[in-house]
Design an enzyme around this catalytic site. Structure first.
Site, PDB file in Angstrom:
ATOM      1  N   ARG A 108     -11.291  43.337  42.789  1.00 17.97           N
ATOM      2  CA  ARG A 108     -11.750  44.423  42.705  1.00 17.97           C
ATOM      3  C   ARG A 108     -12.128  45.881  43.983  1.00 17.97           C
ATOM      4  O   ARG A 108     -12.894  46.384  43.504  1.00 17.97           O
ATOM      5  CB  ARG A 108     -12.808  43.935  43.656  1.00 17.97           C
ATOM      6  CG  ARG A 108     -13.827  42.289  42.632  1.00 17.97           C
ATOM      7  CD  ARG A 108     -15.478  41.674  42.806  1.00 17.97           C
ATOM      8  NE  ARG A 108     -15.736  40.574  41.481  1.00 17.97           N
ATOM      9  CZ  ARG A 108     -17.259  39.971  41.759  1.00 17.97           C
ATOM     10  NH1 ARG A 108     -17.869  40.980  42.524  1.00 17.97           N
ATOM     11  NH2 ARG A 108     -17.528  39.410  40.569  1.00 17.97           N
ATOM     12  N   VAL A 109     -11.599  45.187  44.925  1.00 16.73           N
ATOM     13  CA  VAL A 109     -11.206  46.566  45.500  1.00 16.73           C
ATOM     14  C   VAL A 109     -10.056  46.750  45.723  1.00 16.73           C
ATOM     15  O   VAL A 109      -8.734  46.379  45.997  1.00 16.73           O
ATOM     16  CB  VAL A 109     -11.418  46.185  46.768  1.00 16.73           C
ATOM     17  CG1 VAL A 109     -11.135  47.353  48.008  1.00 16.73           C
ATOM     18  CG2 VAL A 109     -12.964  45.481  47.258  1.00 16.73           C
ATOM     19  N   LYS A 110      -9.632  47.944  44.926  1.00 16.80           N
ATOM     20  CA  LYS A 110      -8.337  48.820  45.244  1.00 16.80           C
ATOM     21  C   LYS A 110      -8.749  50.543  45.530  1.00 16.80           C
ATOM     22  O   LYS A 110      -7.268  50.829  46.129  1.00 16.80           O
ATOM     23  CB  LYS A 110      -7.785  48.909  43.618  1.00 16.80           C
ATOM     24  CG  LYS A 110      -7.487  46.987  42.966  1.00 16.80           C
ATOM     25  CD  LYS A 110      -6.934  47.763  41.251  1.00 16.80           C
ATOM     26  CE  LYS A 110      -7.875  47.610  41.086  1.00 16.80           C
ATOM     27  NZ  LYS A 110      -8.490  47.459  39.245  1.00 16.80           N
ATOM     28  N   HIS A 160     -39.320  65.281  -1.490  1.00 15.77           N
ATOM     29  CA  HIS A 160     -40.314  65.682  -0.237  1.00 15.77           C
ATOM     30  C   HIS A 160     -40.628  63.577   0.087  1.00 15.77           C
ATOM     31  O   HIS A 160     -41.671  63.890   0.415  1.00 15.77           O
ATOM     32  CB  HIS A 160     -41.770  66.149  -0.638  1.00 15.77           C
ATOM     33  CG  HIS A 160     -41.415  67.354  -1.046  1.00 15.77           C
ATOM     34  ND1 HIS A 160     -40.903  68.701   0.569  1.00 15.77           N
ATOM     35  CD2 HIS A 160     -41.769  67.931  -2.124  1.00 15.77           C
ATOM     36  CE1 HIS A 160     -41.022  69.416  -0.366  1.00 15.77           C
ATOM     37  NE2 HIS A 160     -41.474  69.650  -1.698  1.00 15.77           N
ATOM     38  N   THR A 194      -1.816  49.132  35.403  1.00 14.97           N
ATOM     39  CA  THR A 194      -1.459  50.540  34.866  1.00 14.97           C
ATOM     40  C   THR A 194      -0.087  51.051  35.635  1.00 14.97           C
ATOM     41  O   THR A 194       0.990  51.164  35.233  1.00 14.97           O
ATOM     42  CB  THR A 194      -2.340  51.946  35.487  1.00 14.97           C
ATOM     43  OG1 THR A 194      -3.541  51.085  34.778  1.00 14.97           O
ATOM     44  CG2 THR A 194      -1.918  53.070  34.965  1.00 14.97           C
ATOM     45  N   LYS A 228     -17.914  65.948  40.959  1.00 13.10           N
ATOM     46  CA  LYS A 228     -18.841  66.411  41.584  1.00 13.10           C
ATOM     47  C   LYS A 228     -17.332  67.614  41.952  1.00 13.10           C
ATOM     48  O   LYS A 228     -17.398  68.518  42.099  1.00 13.10           O
ATOM     49  CB  LYS A 228     -18.825  65.509  42.465  1.00 13.10           C
ATOM     50  CG  LYS A 228     -19.551  66.608  43.622  1.00 13.10           C
ATOM     51  CD  LYS A 228     -19.679  64.900  44.839  1.00 13.10           C
ATOM     52  CE  LYS A 228     -20.509  65.944  45.814  1.00 13.10           C
ATOM     53  NZ  LYS A 228     -21.299  65.079  46.766  1.00 13.10           N
ATOM     54  N   ILE A 254     -16.429  49.507  39.638  1.00 14.98           N
ATOM     55  CA  ILE A 254     -17.290  49.846  40.822  1.00 14.98           C
ATOM     56  C   ILE A 254     -16.281  51.167  41.011  1.00 14.98           C
ATOM     57  O   ILE A 254     -16.545  51.756  40.576  1.00 14.98           O
ATOM     58  CB  ILE A 254     -17.108  48.423  41.753  1.00 14.98           C
ATOM     59  CG1 ILE A 254     -18.880  47.896  41.734  1.00 14.98           C
ATOM     60  CG2 ILE A 254     -17.579  49.339  42.918  1.00 14.98           C
ATOM     61  CD1 ILE A 254     -19.499  47.832  40.746  1.00 14.98           C
ATOM     62  N   ASN A 257     -51.326  55.672   0.792  1.00 16.69           N
ATOM     63  CA  ASN A 257     -50.908  54.904  -0.470  1.00 16.69           C
ATOM     64  C   ASN A 257     -49.951  54.945  -1.706  1.00 16.69           C
ATOM     65  O   ASN A 257     -50.118  56.399  -2.025  1.00 16.69           O
ATOM     66  CB  ASN A 257     -52.436  54.446  -0.498  1.00 16.69           C
ATOM     67  CG  ASN A 257     -53.471  53.762   0.506  1.00 16.69           C
ATOM     68  OD1 ASN A 257     -53.230  53.304   1.018  1.00 16.69           O
ATOM     69  ND2 ASN A 257     -54.818  54.321   0.337  1.00 16.69           N
ATOM     70  N   ARG A 290     -29.996  75.250  10.673  1.00 17.20           N
ATOM     71  CA  ARG A 290     -30.350  76.719  10.441  1.00 17.20           C
ATOM     72  C   ARG A 290     -32.430  76.813  10.750  1.00 17.20           C
ATOM     73  O   ARG A 290     -32.193  77.413  11.608  1.00 17.20           O
ATOM     74  CB  ARG A 290     -30.147  77.148   8.960  1.00 17.20           C
ATOM     75  CG  ARG A 290     -30.560  78.315   8.700  1.00 17.20           C
ATOM     76  CD  ARG A 290     -31.124  78.771   6.995  1.00 17.20           C
ATOM     77  NE  ARG A 290     -30.784  79.700   6.731  1.00 17.20           N
ATOM     78  CZ  ARG A 290     -31.168  80.064   5.967  1.00 17.20           C
ATOM     79  NH1 ARG A 290     -31.014  79.885   4.846  1.00 17.20           N
ATOM     80  NH2 ARG A 290     -31.562  81.688   5.715  1.00 17.20           N
ATOM     81  N   ARG A 350     -56.360  54.634  -2.554  1.00 18.36           N
ATOM     82  CA  ARG A 350     -55.758  53.703  -3.130  1.00 18.36           C
ATOM     83  C   ARG A 350     -55.969  54.305  -4.942  1.00 18.36           C
ATOM     84  O   ARG A 350     -55.087  54.030  -5.172  1.00 18.36           O
ATOM     85  CB  ARG A 350     -55.527  52.064  -3.175  1.00 18.36           C
ATOM     86  CG  ARG A 350     -54.758  51.628  -3.804  1.00 18.36           C
ATOM     87  CD  ARG A 350     -53.936  49.713  -3.222  1.00 18.36           C
ATOM     88  NE  ARG A 350     -53.821  50.486  -1.440  1.00 18.36           N
ATOM     89  CZ  ARG A 350     -52.780  50.508  -0.961  1.00 18.36           C
ATOM     90  NH1 ARG A 350     -51.587  50.843  -2.466  1.00 18.36           N
ATOM     91  NH2 ARG A 350     -52.234  50.852   0.536  1.00 18.36           N
TER      92      ARG A 350
END
Length: 516
Positions: free
Chosen positions: A69-71, A282, A42, A143, A132, A420, A224, A440
């Site tokens: 992985r860790v930044k 219906h 980026t 938060k 992660i 049926n 409605r 039936r």
């Protein structure tokens, strides 16, 4: 020293996988006076576009590691996001450790769902594409939403710039930040669900149904009321396919019952490759037909039971043309579903002020879910199709060349009638429908009772086996000459013997189409 955090400069952390619109957004922030911090790809993209930016590693004093992985998982980042500005202790901690507050976080996540969509994706690929640091930053900012704006969607970039420019200062309203925070929590919840659901499939063996049924869909519109005025209701949908994702082109607001009926008629007409029309009342077909032309299919569908068609809904599987629209306009219906409408057809149908017109894109749902008290039942869709090669002629007389296409048509329709279920039909047209009876033989009789067209020479489809010969005998008495059913009753031989005695043809499919 002040005991709260007051800054005149907005600090923005940008770390995105989806880089669409980011250079423009970042440039707009800088023009307003923001200080940008970014990571890896980026930051490189922003510099290539002439946008000044500091690397996260410059802020933390620690390099990115473990292949990226860790930044951002560092106290100088998470602390800068989580610090409550009006909390004196938080302010003191930041000053003690030399941490600059971050006021906006712009983050979207590794595209796990894109990788997970590939059925052959390896477990290693799936694990590697689990973000992660991104969710950590999103949750931290959400938060602390009163102090930190969390931006998770490129669709929000322009409105945020517009608000900042309108304010004349680098701050967003409390309402905007709360809206963004709620979106952020939805983002991480959706992301975690996608991971959980996809990983649950790994090692699930031959089991088709998921080990956990995860249903979370945004509310598209409030209705409605529900089936009755004293019930609350809403439509929930996340896509743009099927009835739930359809586009309403005209008419009153859709009701709960409209949507359920529209789904029934749309699913039925999707059974046919030829132009087809279905009229639903219906959730049961009041008429269904297919033909070489759409207008003729509609005319034949209406001919089956024009009385019940009044006030129903109609589904068609082709673009509605002017001639078909003219026919539709002569009948009072609640709603129409079709894949497209010609300009001339719209002009005709939109003259009916309250008629709801729905444009539908076919869907390919993987599961059918229904709520019951205390939980849900789920199943795969009934996609069983008619295959003459697998049918068994059980009678001495085989169906004629005229009866076979009628039997195939009736079998497609009966699949969409509540059990049926009995359908009297000719090739391409329902003649009468008996639906939803406890016995039936009652469905056989009700279909005959409602018939508006001659029953003589029709065929009959039954969604499940005839448990006794009485249903078949009554259908033949009503005029049926051939029948199609799944078979499987302990009294199959008695039913077959009755058919032979009456000189009619009967075919077993081996497939049941109960619809409760």
């Amino acid at each position: 020293m002040p005991d709260t955090l007051v800054t005149s400069l907005m600090r923005v952390l940008i770390s995105v996988t989806d880089k669409a619109g980011v250079p423009e957004f970042a440039r707009g922030l800088v023009e307003l006076g923001a200080d940008l911090i970014s990571t890896g790809g980026t930051a490189r993209l922003l510099r290539e576009n002439g946008v000044p930016v500091r690397d996260v590693s410059e802020v933390t004093g620690f390099p990115e590691m473990l292949d990226g992985r860790v930044k951002t998982m560092h106290p100088k980042i998470t602390g800068a996001i989580l610090a409550v500005r009006e909390n004196a202790q938080h302010a003191a901690s930041l000053r003690e450790h030399g941490i600059e507050p971050i006021d906006m976080v712009v983050v979207n996540l590794y595209q796990f769902e894109k990788i997970a969509a590939h059925p052959d994706a390896s477990l290693e690929d799936l694990i590697e594409n689990i973000d992660i640091g991104g969710p950590t930053m999103i949750r931290s900012a959400a938060k602390n939403w009163q102090d930190v704006a969390i931006v998770t969607s490129p669709s929000d970039y322009q409105s945020i710039l517009d608000e900042l420019r309108a304010n004349g200062k680098l701050t967003l309203s409390r309402e905007t930040k709360w809206k963004l925070a709620k979106q952020a929590f939805q983002t991480t919840a959706r992301y975690d669900r996608a991971i959980s659901a996809r990983l649950a499939e790994v090692g699930n063996g031959a089991e088709v149904m998921p080990p956990v049924l995860d249903i979370r869909t945004p509310r598209r519109m409030s209705l409605r009321y529900g089936e009755n005025p004293h019930q609350h209701a809403a439509l929930y949908a996340s896509g743009a396919t099927g009835i739930a994702g359809a586009e309403q082109l005209h008419g009153k607001k859709l009701s709960y019952n409209n949507l359920v009926d529209l789904d029934a008629c749309w699913q039925l007409v999707c059974e046919f490759s030829n132009p087809a029309a279905a009229i639903i009342k219906h959730t049961n077909p009041a008429g269904c037909a297919e033909d070489s032309s759409l207008v003729e299919a509609y005319r034949k569908a209406l001919e089956c039971d024009p009385i019940s068609a009044y006030g129903g809904v109609i589904g068609l599987n082709r673009q509605i043309d002017e001639e078909t629209a003219a026919g539709l306009a002569r009948l009072f219906v609640e709603a129409i579903a079709a894949p497209a409408y010609s300009v001339a057809a719209l002009n005709i149908l939109q003259a009916k002020k309250n008629l709801r017109l729905i444009r539908v894109t076919p869907s390919n749902d993987a599961m059918v879910v229904r709520s019951i008290s205390g939980g849900y039942v789920a199943q795969t869709p009934d996609r069983a199709v008619f295959d003459r090669a697998t049918c068994e002629v059980k009678t001495k007389r085989a169906p004629t060349s005229e009866e076979w296409p009628a039997l195939e048509f009736a079998w497609k329709v009966v699949k969409h009638v509540k059990s049926n279920a009995i359908v009297y039909a000719r090739a391409g047209q329902t003649v009468a429908v008996g639906a939803g009876q406890m016995s039936r033989v009652d469905s056989v009789n009700i279909g005959a009772m409602k018939a508006q067209l001659p029953l003589e020479g029709t065929v009959v489809a039954s969604d499940a086996y005839f448990p006794f010969a009485d249903g078949l005998e009554q259908a033949v008495k009503n005029g049926a000459t051939a029948l199609i059913q799944p078979g499987g009753s302990v009294k199959d031989e008695e039913v077959i013997a009755a058919a032979d005695r009456l000189g009619v043809a009967m075919v077993f499919t081996g497939v049941r189409h109960f619809r409760h």
